[in-house]
Design a protein around this motif. Structure first.
Motif, short mmCIF file in Angstrom:
data_model
loop_
_atom_site.label_atom_id
_atom_site.label_comp_id
_atom_site.label_asym_id
_atom_site.label_seq_id
_atom_site.Cartn_x
_atom_site.Cartn_y
_atom_site.Cartn_z
N GLU B 41 0.85 -1.18 -0.09
CA GLU B 41 0.12 -0.09 -0.08
C GLU B 41 0.79 1.19 0.04
O GLU B 41 0.21 2.32 -0.07
CB GLU B 41 -0.86 -0.06 1.23
CG GLU B 41 -1.82 -1.00 1.38
CD GLU B 41 -2.71 -1.10 2.79
OE1 GLU B 41 -2.44 -0.16 3.58
OE2 GLU B 41 -3.22 -2.04 2.97
N GLY B 42 2.30 1.09 0.19
CA GLY B 42 3.28 2.35 0.27
C GLY B 42 4.47 1.83 0.94
O GLY B 42 4.74 0.99 1.43
N VAL B 43 5.17 2.90 1.15
CA VAL B 43 6.38 2.74 1.55
C VAL B 43 6.53 3.89 2.87
O VAL B 43 6.23 4.90 2.73
CB VAL B 43 7.64 3.12 0.65
CG1 VAL B 43 8.91 2.72 1.49
CG2 VAL B 43 7.56 2.21 -0.33
N VAL B 44 7.08 3.23 3.99
CA VAL B 44 6.94 4.12 5.20
C VAL B 44 8.48 4.28 5.62
O VAL B 44 9.30 3.39 5.71
CB VAL B 44 6.17 3.97 6.27
CG1 VAL B 44 6.58 2.73 6.87
CG2 VAL B 44 5.92 4.84 7.20
N LEU B 45 8.88 5.66 5.86
CA LEU B 45 10.30 6.15 6.44
C LEU B 45 9.95 6.52 7.62
O LEU B 45 9.31 7.43 7.86
CB LEU B 45 10.97 6.92 5.49
CG LEU B 45 11.07 6.42 3.92
CD1 LEU B 45 11.70 7.59 3.29
CD2 LEU B 45 12.22 5.26 4.23
N ALA B 46 10.84 6.26 8.91
CA ALA B 46 10.72 6.92 9.83
C ALA B 46 12.25 7.28 10.63
O ALA B 46 13.20 6.39 10.20
CB ALA B 46 9.92 6.03 10.96
N ALA B 47 12.45 8.27 11.12
CA ALA B 47 13.71 8.56 11.41
C ALA B 47 13.61 9.17 12.97
O ALA B 47 12.86 9.82 13.37
CB ALA B 47 14.41 9.24 10.42
N GLU B 48 14.79 9.18 13.51
CA GLU B 48 15.06 9.60 14.92
C GLU B 48 15.88 11.10 14.81
O GLU B 48 17.24 11.09 13.99
CB GLU B 48 16.30 8.75 15.65
CG GLU B 48 16.74 9.46 17.00
CD GLU B 48 17.81 8.59 17.45
OE1 GLU B 48 18.24 7.72 16.92
OE2 GLU B 48 18.35 9.14 18.50
N LYS B 49 15.30 12.02 15.37
CA LYS B 49 15.99 13.24 15.26
C LYS B 49 17.07 13.68 16.42
O LYS B 49 16.89 13.17 17.33
CB LYS B 49 14.82 14.53 15.33
CG LYS B 49 13.97 14.80 14.12
CD LYS B 49 13.46 16.05 14.24
CE LYS B 49 12.22 15.95 15.10
NZ LYS B 49 11.12 17.19 14.70
N LYS B 50 18.19 14.13 15.83
CA LYS B 50 19.30 14.33 16.65
C LYS B 50 19.34 15.57 17.35
O LYS B 50 19.76 15.84 18.42
CB LYS B 50 20.66 13.91 16.18
CG LYS B 50 20.80 12.33 15.93
CD LYS B 50 21.17 11.68 17.16
CE LYS B 50 22.05 10.48 17.21
NZ LYS B 50 22.41 9.74 18.36
N ASP B 208 8.50 14.19 19.71
CA ASP B 208 9.24 15.27 18.95
C ASP B 208 10.72 14.69 18.57
O ASP B 208 11.38 15.68 18.15
CB ASP B 208 9.23 16.60 19.68
CG ASP B 208 9.67 16.37 21.15
OD1 ASP B 208 9.80 17.37 22.12
OD2 ASP B 208 10.00 15.25 21.60
N LYS B 209 11.06 13.35 18.99
CA LYS B 209 12.04 13.03 18.58
C LYS B 209 12.09 12.27 17.13
O LYS B 209 13.10 11.75 16.83
CB LYS B 209 12.84 12.06 19.62
CG LYS B 209 13.34 12.76 20.78
CD LYS B 209 14.43 11.79 21.40
CE LYS B 209 15.86 12.06 20.97
NZ LYS B 209 16.95 11.58 21.43
N VAL B 210 10.85 12.08 16.88
CA VAL B 210 10.56 11.05 15.51
C VAL B 210 10.22 11.84 14.48
O VAL B 210 9.24 13.00 14.53
CB VAL B 210 9.67 9.93 16.05
CG1 VAL B 210 9.54 8.98 15.01
CG2 VAL B 210 10.01 9.33 17.17
N GLU B 211 10.66 11.38 13.32
CA GLU B 211 9.99 11.96 12.07
C GLU B 211 9.58 11.00 11.45
O GLU B 211 10.21 9.89 11.27
CB GLU B 211 11.03 12.85 11.39
CG GLU B 211 11.00 14.28 11.49
CD GLU B 211 12.02 15.07 10.62
OE1 GLU B 211 12.35 16.34 11.23
OE2 GLU B 211 12.59 14.57 9.79
N MET B 212 8.30 10.89 10.44
CA MET B 212 7.97 9.94 9.69
C MET B 212 7.28 10.52 8.48
O MET B 212 6.64 11.47 8.25
CB MET B 212 6.95 9.40 10.41
CG MET B 212 6.52 7.64 9.86
SD MET B 212 5.80 6.58 11.00
CE MET B 212 4.25 7.29 10.67
N CYS B 213 7.54 9.81 7.30
CA CYS B 213 6.98 10.10 6.15
C CYS B 213 6.51 8.93 5.35
O CYS B 213 6.82 7.72 5.70
CB CYS B 213 7.82 11.12 5.21
SG CYS B 213 9.10 10.29 4.13
N GLU B 214 5.80 8.95 4.40
CA GLU B 214 5.32 7.90 3.41
C GLU B 214 5.09 8.23 2.04
O GLU B 214 4.59 9.40 1.85
CB GLU B 214 4.00 7.14 4.12
CG GLU B 214 2.84 7.78 3.96
CD GLU B 214 1.88 7.50 4.96
OE1 GLU B 214 2.15 6.84 6.21
OE2 GLU B 214 0.92 7.39 4.63
#
Lengths: 230, 252
Positions: B41-50, B208-214
Motif C-alpha cells: 500500500e506504500g513505503v514508510v520511512l521513520a527517523a530519529e531526530k538528533k 518530537d524525537k521522531v519524524e515519519m513520512c510515507e
C-alpha cells in the motif's frame, strides 16, 4: 506580431512542377487563440482547440494550449506548437523545483516574471510562443492576476483581460465590447466563452471548439465549448 | 599536484580497502537512525531526530526527510550539508527526466544516478566521499512501491525493510523477525516506530524525537496521479509513540 520566415507553399492554381516561395509568419504555422479575464475573486482562461500544420491542414481538434501549473495558476501559450509544448514542460520543471525548495507554490506574479526571464534568455533566438499567465495570488487574499507577454518576455499585466493568438485584433474587439469588471465566476464564464467563440470565427487558423477554465479560490471549473467546426 | 591528494583519499590500501569510504560509513553510524518498510500500500520511512532544542524552528524544512518529487522521498543519515547537495542533484535529475519523458522518473534510475555521483568521489577528484546514506521510498508504474538504500561508496540495493544510522544492526534484527511482506501500511507505521524505539537510547519514545513520512496511494490500485508523499502529522506521531511506549511498559 509578424515574424516572417521563408516557407515554400504550393499554390492552388499553379503548374504542378513549380513551387512558389511565400512569406509566412512562423507564429501562424499552427494557429491558436487564447483569452484570459479577471472577475470578482476569480480568473478565467480560455483557448481554442485547433491544431493545424503549415496553416492549411487541420490535424487535431483537441489540442491543449492551456497548462495547469498549480491549483491557482494556469498558463496558456499560443504560437508555434512545438515551442508551446516545450515551454510548458520547462515551466513545470521550474515550478516543481521551486515548490520543492520553498515548500510552497509560486505566486502568479512570480511565475509570470519567471516566464518573462526564461523567454528573454533566448532573446536572439527566441521560442516562438506568446504566453498568457492567469492565476489567483494565495498569499494576497486570492487576488486575481493576469498578464500577457510577447515572445521575448515583455509583460503587460492588467486587471481586465489579455488576449493572444493569430487573430488578436478580433479577440481584442470582442473582449472590449463584452467585458465588464467584477463578474461572478458563472457570468465570467459566459462572457469569456462567448468572446472566444466569436473571436475565432473570422480566423481560419483557430477555432474548432474551445476550452474554458474558471479559477476561483476553492475550485476550478473546466468546460469544453462546442463551436463552429470550421 | 592532484596525485598527492589522491593517495590520501581515493586509493586502495594494501589489503584492498578504501579507507575513506569506510570512515565515511563510520561517520554515519553516529547519525540518527532511519528505518524504512515497504508494503503493497506504500513505503514508510521513520527517523530519529538528533538535533533537539526548543529554540529550533521546526516549521521549516525537516532534518531527516526530504521530498524529491511527488512520487519519491528520502530519509537521510549522516552529514546533512552533504545530503543537501545530493538531494538538490536528485531533484534536478527527476525534473529533467520528467521534462524530457513527460512521466515521473523511475525510482531505480534516480537512485542509480545519485549513486554514480557518490561513486565518483571515491575514484577521482581527490575529494572526500559524501558522508551520507539514504533510504529512498517511491513508486513507479513498472515496479510499484520500492525501497532502496545507498551508502557513501555508491553501492545501492533494493530492500523490503531496512535501517541506516546508529544501531542499524539492532534495527535490522528486529525487522527480520517482525516484518511481513503482506503487512498493511498501518501495521508498517507502527512497526517503524517500534523499531526506532528499540534502537534509541531512551526507554520512552518522545514524539518530537521522531519524524515519519510515507509515499503511498489513497486508492487500492496505485496510479501516477494518486501517489502522494506525506509527512506524518504531530498527532499521528503522538499516537504511534504512545502505542510503542505502552506496548513495552512493564505490568506492575
Amino acid at each position: 506580431t509578424r515574424y516572417t520566415t521563408t516557407c515554400t507553399a504550393r499554390a492552388g492554381g499553379a503548374a504542378p512542377e513549380s513551387e512558389r516561395v511565400t512569406k509566412m509568419s512562423i507564429m501562424s504555422y499552427n494557429g491558436a487563440a487564447i483569452i484570459a479575464m479577471c472577475g470578482k475573486e476569480c480568473v478565467a482562461i480560455a483557448s481554442d482547440l485547433r491544431f493545424g500544420i503549415n496553416q492549411q491542414q487541420t490535424t487535431a481538434v483537441d489540442m491543449k494550449k492551456i497548462y495547469k501549473i498549480h491549483d491557482h495558476l494556469y498558463v496558456g501559450l499560443s504560437g508555434l506548437a512545438t515551442d508551446q509544448a516545450t515551454l510548458a514542460q520547462r515551466f513545470k520543471f521550474r515550478h516543481n523545483m521551486y515548490e520543492l525548495r520553498e515548500s510552497r507554490k509560486m505566486r502568479p506574479e512570480t511565475f509570470a516574471n519567471l516566464v518573462s526571464t526564461m523567454l528573454y534568455e533566448k532573446r536572439f533566438g527566441p521560442y516562438y510562443a506568446e504566453p498568457i499567465v492567469a492565476g489567483l495570488d494565495a498569499s494576497n487574499g486570492y487576488k486575481p492576476f493576469i498578464t500577457g507577454m510577447d515572445l521575448i518576455g515583455a509583460m503587460a499585466p492588467t486587471d481586465n483581460f489579455v488576449v493572444c493568438g493569430n487573430n488578436e485584433e478580433s479577440l481584442f474587439g470582442v473582449c472590449e465590447s463584452m467585458y465588464k469588471p467584477d463578474l461572478e465566476p458563472e457570468e465570467l464564464f459566459e462572457v469569456i466563452a462567448q468572446c472566444i467563440l466569436a473571436g475565432v470565427n473570422r480566423d481560419c487558423l483557430s477555432g474548432w471548439g474551445g476550452v474554458v477554465h474558471v479559477i476561483s479560490k476553492d475550485k476550478v471549473i473546466t468546460r469544453t465549448l462546442k463551436g463552429r467546426m470550421d | 599536484m592532484a596525485r598527492r591528494y589522491d593517495s590520501h583519499t581515493t586509493t586502495f590500501s594494501p589489503e584492498g580497502r578504501l579507507y575513506q569510504v569506510e570512515y565515511a560509513i563510520e561517520a554515519i553510524s553516529h547519525a540518527g537512525a532511519a528505518v524504512g518498510l515497504r508494503t503493497s500500500e506504500g513505503v514508510v520511512l521513520a527517523a530519529e531526530k538528533k538535533i533537539l532544542s526548543k529554540l529550533l524552528e521546526t516549521s521549516v524544512a525537516s532534518e531527516k526527510m526530504c521530498k524529491l518529487d511527488d512520487h519519491v522521498a528520502v530519509a537521510v543519515a549522516g552529514i546533512n550539508s552533504d545530503a543537501n547537495l545530493l538531494i538538490n542533484s536528485a531533484r534536478l535529475f527527476a525534473q529533467r527526466y520528467t521534462a524530457g519523458y513527460s512521466e515521473p522518473v523511475p525510482i531505480e534510475q534516480l537512485v542509480h544516478h545519485l549513486c554514480d555521483q557518490k561513486q565518483g568521489y571515491t575514484q577521482f577528484g581527490g575529494l572526500r566521499p559524501f558522508g551520507v546514506s539514504f533510504l529512498f521510498a517511491g513508486w513507479d508504474k513498472s515496479s510499484g512501491f520500492q525501497l532502496y538504500q545507498s551508502d557513501p561508496s555508491g553501492n545501492y540495493a533494493g530492500w523490503t525493510a531496512t535501517a541506516i544510522g546508529a544501531n542499524n544492526q539492532a534495527a535490522q534484527a528486529v525487522l527480520k523477525s517482525e516484518y511481513a511482506p503482506n503487512m498493511s501500511l498501518n501495521a508498517a507505521r507502527k512497526l517503524a516506530v517500534k523499531v526506532l524505539k528499540q534502537t534509541m537510547d531512551s526507554t520512552i519514545l518522545m514524539p518530537d524525537k521522531v519524524e515519519m513520512c510515507e509515499v503511498a496511494c489513497a486508492y487500492e490500485v496505485p496510479s501516477e496521479k494518486h501517489i502522494r508523499f506525506r509527512m506524518a502529522s504531530d498527532k499521528e506521531l503522538e499516537e504511534l509513540c504512545g502505542l510503542a511506549n505502552s506496548a513495552t511498559l512493564p505490568t506492575s
